[in-house]
Design a protein around this motif. Sequence first.
Motif, PDB file in Angstrom:
ATOM      1  N   MET A 170      31.862 -22.840  10.831  1.00 50.11           N
ATOM      2  CA  MET A 170      32.025 -21.386  10.788  1.00 50.11           C
ATOM      3  C   MET A 170      30.674 -20.681  10.810  1.00 50.11           C
ATOM      4  SD  MET A 170      35.063 -20.648   8.113  1.00 50.11           S
ATOM      5  CE  MET A 170      34.915 -18.869   8.006  1.00 50.11           C
ATOM      6  N   LYS A 171      30.718 -19.413  11.163  1.00 47.09           N
ATOM      7  CA  LYS A 171      29.481 -18.633  11.191  1.00 47.09           C
ATOM      8  C   LYS A 171      29.530 -17.592  10.076  1.00 47.09           C
ATOM      9  CE  LYS A 171      28.533 -20.726  15.064  1.00 47.09           C
ATOM     10  NZ  LYS A 171      27.586 -21.841  15.066  1.00 47.09           N
ATOM     11  N   PRO A 172      28.341 -17.195   9.583  1.00 47.41           N
ATOM     12  CA  PRO A 172      28.315 -16.197   8.509  1.00 47.41           C
ATOM     13  C   PRO A 172      28.883 -14.853   8.960  1.00 47.41           C
ATOM     14  CG  PRO A 172      26.159 -17.254   8.781  1.00 47.41           C
ATOM     15  CD  PRO A 172      27.009 -17.682   9.939  1.00 47.41           C
ATOM     16  N   ALA A 173      29.409 -14.097   7.998  1.00 48.01           N
ATOM     17  CA  ALA A 173      29.812 -12.711   8.255  1.00 48.01           C
ATOM     18  C   ALA A 173      28.531 -11.886   8.417  1.00 48.01           C
ATOM     19  CB  ALA A 173      30.637 -12.202   7.089  1.00 48.01           C
ATOM     20  N   PRO A 174      28.603 -10.749   9.114  1.00 43.53           N
ATOM     21  CA  PRO A 174      27.381  -9.958   9.327  1.00 43.53           C
ATOM     22  C   PRO A 174      26.756  -9.462   8.021  1.00 43.53           C
ATOM     23  CG  PRO A 174      29.154  -9.182  10.740  1.00 43.53           C
ATOM     24  CD  PRO A 174      29.766 -10.144   9.785  1.00 43.53           C
ATOM     25  N   PHE A 175      25.445  -9.366   8.011  1.00 46.20           N
ATOM     26  CA  PHE A 175      24.718  -8.803   6.863  1.00 46.20           C
ATOM     27  C   PHE A 175      23.410  -8.208   7.367  1.00 46.20           C
ATOM     28  CE2 PHE A 175      24.049 -13.466   7.030  1.00 46.20           C
ATOM     29  CZ  PHE A 175      22.713 -13.500   7.344  1.00 46.20           C
ATOM     30  N   ASP A 176      22.799  -7.387   6.500  1.00 46.72           N
ATOM     31  CA  ASP A 176      21.459  -6.852   6.793  1.00 46.72           C
ATOM     32  C   ASP A 176      20.431  -7.846   6.294  1.00 46.72           C
ATOM     33  OD1 ASP A 176      22.267  -4.508   7.853  1.00 46.72           O
ATOM     34  OD2 ASP A 176      22.146  -3.382   5.970  1.00 46.72           O
ATOM     35  N   TYR A 177      19.249  -7.807   6.880  1.00 49.26           N
ATOM     36  CA  TYR A 177      18.185  -8.722   6.447  1.00 49.26           C
ATOM     37  C   TYR A 177      16.919  -7.909   6.239  1.00 49.26           C
ATOM     38  CZ  TYR A 177      14.601 -12.394   6.964  1.00 49.26           C
ATOM     39  OH  TYR A 177      13.539 -13.228   6.787  1.00 49.26           O
ATOM     40  N   VAL A 178      16.323  -8.027   5.050  1.00 48.85           N
ATOM     41  CA  VAL A 178      15.106  -7.278   4.747  1.00 48.85           C
ATOM     42  C   VAL A 178      14.052  -8.246   4.233  1.00 48.85           C
ATOM     43  CG1 VAL A 178      14.174  -5.249   3.584  1.00 48.85           C
ATOM     44  CG2 VAL A 178      16.637  -5.456   3.895  1.00 48.85           C
ATOM     45  N   ARG A 179      12.816  -8.057   4.702  1.00 48.10           N
ATOM     46  CA  ARG A 179      11.722  -8.883   4.201  1.00 48.10           C
ATOM     47  C   ARG A 179      10.724  -7.958   3.511  1.00 48.10           C
ATOM     48  NH1 ARG A 179       9.056 -11.685   8.827  1.00 48.10           N
ATOM     49  NH2 ARG A 179      11.043 -12.659   9.226  1.00 48.10           N
ATOM     50  N   PRO A 180      10.882  -7.761   2.176  1.00 48.72           N
ATOM     51  CA  PRO A 180       9.999  -6.818   1.484  1.00 48.72           C
ATOM     52  C   PRO A 180       8.560  -7.323   1.434  1.00 48.72           C
ATOM     53  CG  PRO A 180      11.357  -7.993  -0.091  1.00 48.72           C
ATOM     54  CD  PRO A 180      11.818  -8.421   1.252  1.00 48.72           C
ATOM     55  N   GLY A 181       7.621  -6.370   1.257  1.00 49.44           N
ATOM     56  CA  GLY A 181       6.212  -6.744   1.249  1.00 49.44           C
ATOM     57  C   GLY A 181       5.682  -7.100  -0.126  1.00 49.44           C
ATOM     58  N   THR A 182       6.357  -6.610  -1.167  1.00 50.34           N
ATOM     59  CA  THR A 182       5.909  -6.917  -2.530  1.00 50.34           C
ATOM     60  C   THR A 182       7.106  -7.269  -3.394  1.00 50.34           C
ATOM     61  OG1 THR A 182       6.177  -4.650  -3.300  1.00 50.34           O
ATOM     62  CG2 THR A 182       4.023  -5.219  -2.372  1.00 50.34           C
ATOM     63  N   LEU A 183       6.815  -7.909  -4.536  1.00 47.11           N
ATOM     64  CA  LEU A 183       7.874  -8.297  -5.469  1.00 47.11           C
ATOM     65  C   LEU A 183       8.546  -7.046  -6.049  1.00 47.11           C
ATOM     66  CD1 LEU A 183       9.301 -10.607  -6.884  1.00 47.11           C
ATOM     67  CD2 LEU A 183       7.455 -10.693  -8.557  1.00 47.11           C
ATOM     68  N   ALA A 184       7.749  -6.007  -6.319  1.00 47.23           N
ATOM     69  CA  ALA A 184       8.308  -4.772  -6.873  1.00 47.23           C
ATOM     70  C   ALA A 184       9.313  -4.164  -5.895  1.00 47.23           C
ATOM     71  CB  ALA A 184       7.177  -3.782  -7.158  1.00 47.23           C
ATOM     72  N   GLU A 185       8.953  -4.214  -4.619  1.00 53.02           N
ATOM     73  CA  GLU A 185       9.853  -3.677  -3.595  1.00 53.02           C
ATOM     74  C   GLU A 185      11.147  -4.493  -3.532  1.00 53.02           C
ATOM     75  OE1 GLU A 185       9.722  -3.084   1.176  1.00 53.02           O
ATOM     76  OE2 GLU A 185       7.761  -3.273   0.193  1.00 53.02           O
ATOM     77  N   ALA A 186      11.010  -5.819  -3.677  1.00 53.13           N
ATOM     78  CA  ALA A 186      12.190  -6.689  -3.671  1.00 53.13           C
ATOM     79  C   ALA A 186      13.117  -6.316  -4.824  1.00 53.13           C
ATOM     80  CB  ALA A 186      11.765  -8.146  -3.775  1.00 53.13           C
ATOM     81  N   CYS A 187      12.541  -6.078  -6.024  1.00 58.71           N
ATOM     82  CA  CYS A 187      13.353  -5.720  -7.196  1.00 58.71           C
ATOM     83  C   CYS A 187      14.049  -4.376  -6.981  1.00 58.71           C
ATOM     84  CB  CYS A 187      12.491  -5.657  -8.447  1.00 58.71           C
ATOM     85  SG  CYS A 187      11.962  -7.281  -9.003  1.00 58.71           S
ATOM     86  N   GLU A 188      13.327  -3.424  -6.374  1.00 57.18           N
ATOM     87  CA  GLU A 188      13.929  -2.113  -6.097  1.00 57.18           C
ATOM     88  C   GLU A 188      15.132  -2.263  -5.171  1.00 57.18           C
ATOM     89  OE1 GLU A 188      11.153   0.796  -4.511  1.00 57.18           O
ATOM     90  OE2 GLU A 188       9.810   0.331  -6.198  1.00 57.18           O
ATOM     91  N   LEU A 189      14.951  -3.070  -4.107  1.00 55.22           N
ATOM     92  CA  LEU A 189      16.040  -3.280  -3.155  1.00 55.22           C
ATOM     93  C   LEU A 189      17.240  -3.936  -3.837  1.00 55.22           C
ATOM     94  CD1 LEU A 189      13.914  -4.577  -0.158  1.00 55.22           C
ATOM     95  CD2 LEU A 189      15.391  -2.580  -0.092  1.00 55.22           C
ATOM     96  N   LEU A 190      16.938  -4.897  -4.748  1.00 52.56           N
ATOM     97  CA  LEU A 190      18.020  -5.609  -5.443  1.00 52.56           C
ATOM     98  C   LEU A 190      18.724  -4.680  -6.432  1.00 52.56           C
ATOM     99  CD1 LEU A 190      16.179  -8.982  -6.055  1.00 52.56           C
ATOM    100  CD2 LEU A 190      18.290  -8.718  -4.751  1.00 52.56           C
ATOM    101  N   ALA A 191      17.945  -3.790  -7.057  1.00 51.16           N
ATOM    102  CA  ALA A 191      18.535  -2.870  -8.029  1.00 51.16           C
ATOM    103  C   ALA A 191      19.392  -1.813  -7.337  1.00 51.16           C
ATOM    104  CB  ALA A 191      17.423  -2.202  -8.834  1.00 51.16           C
ATOM    105  N   ALA A 192      19.021  -1.486  -6.099  1.00 50.69           N
ATOM    106  CA  ALA A 192      19.715  -0.405  -5.385  1.00 50.69           C
ATOM    107  C   ALA A 192      21.056  -0.842  -4.815  1.00 50.69           C
ATOM    108  CB  ALA A 192      18.823   0.116  -4.260  1.00 50.69           C
TER     109      ALA A 192
END
Lengths: 195, 295
Positions: B1-23
């Motif tokens: 099977m293939k994955p269902a569609p999703f968005d993909y983001v590659r943040p530049g900093t750990l803080a940005e990653a946490c913001e994206l995860l919190a949002a």
Amino acid sequence: MKIDLDINGAPRSCDVEPRTTLLDALRDNFLLTGTHAGCEHGVCGACTVLLDGEPVRSCLMLAVQADGYAITTIEGVATSPGELSVIQDAFCETHGMQCGYCTPGMILTAQALLDRSHDISREDIVEAISGNICRCTGYGQIIEAVQFAADRLKKSNAPRGHKLGTATDVGEHDAPLEGVLEAAEADAPGKGPTT
Amino acid sequence: MKPAPFDYVRPGTLAEACELLAADEDARVIAGGQTLVPMLAMRLARPARLIDVLRLPELSGIREDNGAIVVGATTRQANALDNPLIRASVPLLALALPWVGHPPTRNRGTIGGSVANADPSAEIPLVAVTLGAEIEAASPDGPISTPADDFFLGAMLTTIGVGECLSAIRFPVWTHKRIGVGFHEISARRSDFAFVSAAAQIALDDDGRCLDAALGLGGVGDRPIKLDVAALIGGRLDAKSLTDAVAAATTDLEATDDLHASAAYRRRVAVTLCTRALQDACDRANGAEVRGAAR
């Protein structure tokens, strides 16, 4: 998403959906169908490619994650079109394949192992190919092929990745063992070893 | 099977990653992807968005810090296995790593990924619990540190909350002169998940008396567990004292029943593997060659 890859030494780019695996991108976008789709969840090893020289599962990696990496597929192991690499030759000569489906993965795994060292033990080979499943259970000849290739690479004076000289340099390995029938002869009725 | 569609983001900093995860509650972290990608393909996981933390410089690297070895979350399992600092200072992790998957998956799989995934039979969480490691995470409110024993709540369940991202594992270093380690595992096939796994570390003084001992079990319950072998400390170790300590530590052992093995089988194997792991650790601390334990 647009991704840039270095595939078999050439820069390539394509536009993929984030959910596309590296395996599907290689096969569908770049038409490199030597990378085989097996189980598609990381168990069988048929889809193995080299990522910056290290074997990885292309089905367990999103193509977008591979952005910027150098990838070697089975199409890129020989020095030029129509040639075979030392390892591919060794697989042919020792019958290191049966149906051939697992073979590209096996060869790339062996390539990564032999790029690191030519002084390898049987255990090293078994450990290296432990993630590659052959459903024809032909591991005996596959291990023999990798040992044979290691032996050739060790004895050759050529830089890595270059084919050995003429067939006569290869010596005893090329000559059929005494008393061994050629395949066609052995298959002919009444010509088997028991008669 | 293939994955269902999703968005993909590659943040530049750990803080940005946490913001994206919190949002976004439906966002998930991806690093090596060796467990997540097959789950996506089988549609057991259907995140709306993947946050790729693999290239964040803050999360990589292995360093010594204040009596501990700090392993960045995105350190690849293959790199940890080859690392001289880990071999010298966290030998139990070095001994367990060859049991994690096989070479191609170790080339992509990360140390933090295995911990965050919290598979009850995974080797790296077992080593973390056995040694009493600290699991560090980044969150929008700053760093969080949790003892490994509290971090794992159950199968595939940890204390990591929305907006948090596992950042490093801090393995304590035993400073004793004579240290030995042992690791044993039973699985259906090489590189499969363990039915039962046992990890042990022992420190001896110059006279051969036990200075410290740690023993952990994986695969028997819904998370790795640390067993109490404090009775060994101060005494001389022989086959009987090890067997007695394991018997005492495993009397109330609760094991899970599943398709692969019964609870009774798991309990029996657990006792045997614990004894073997402790015996190997003793032998290694005494300078003896231990055969057949490494992969």
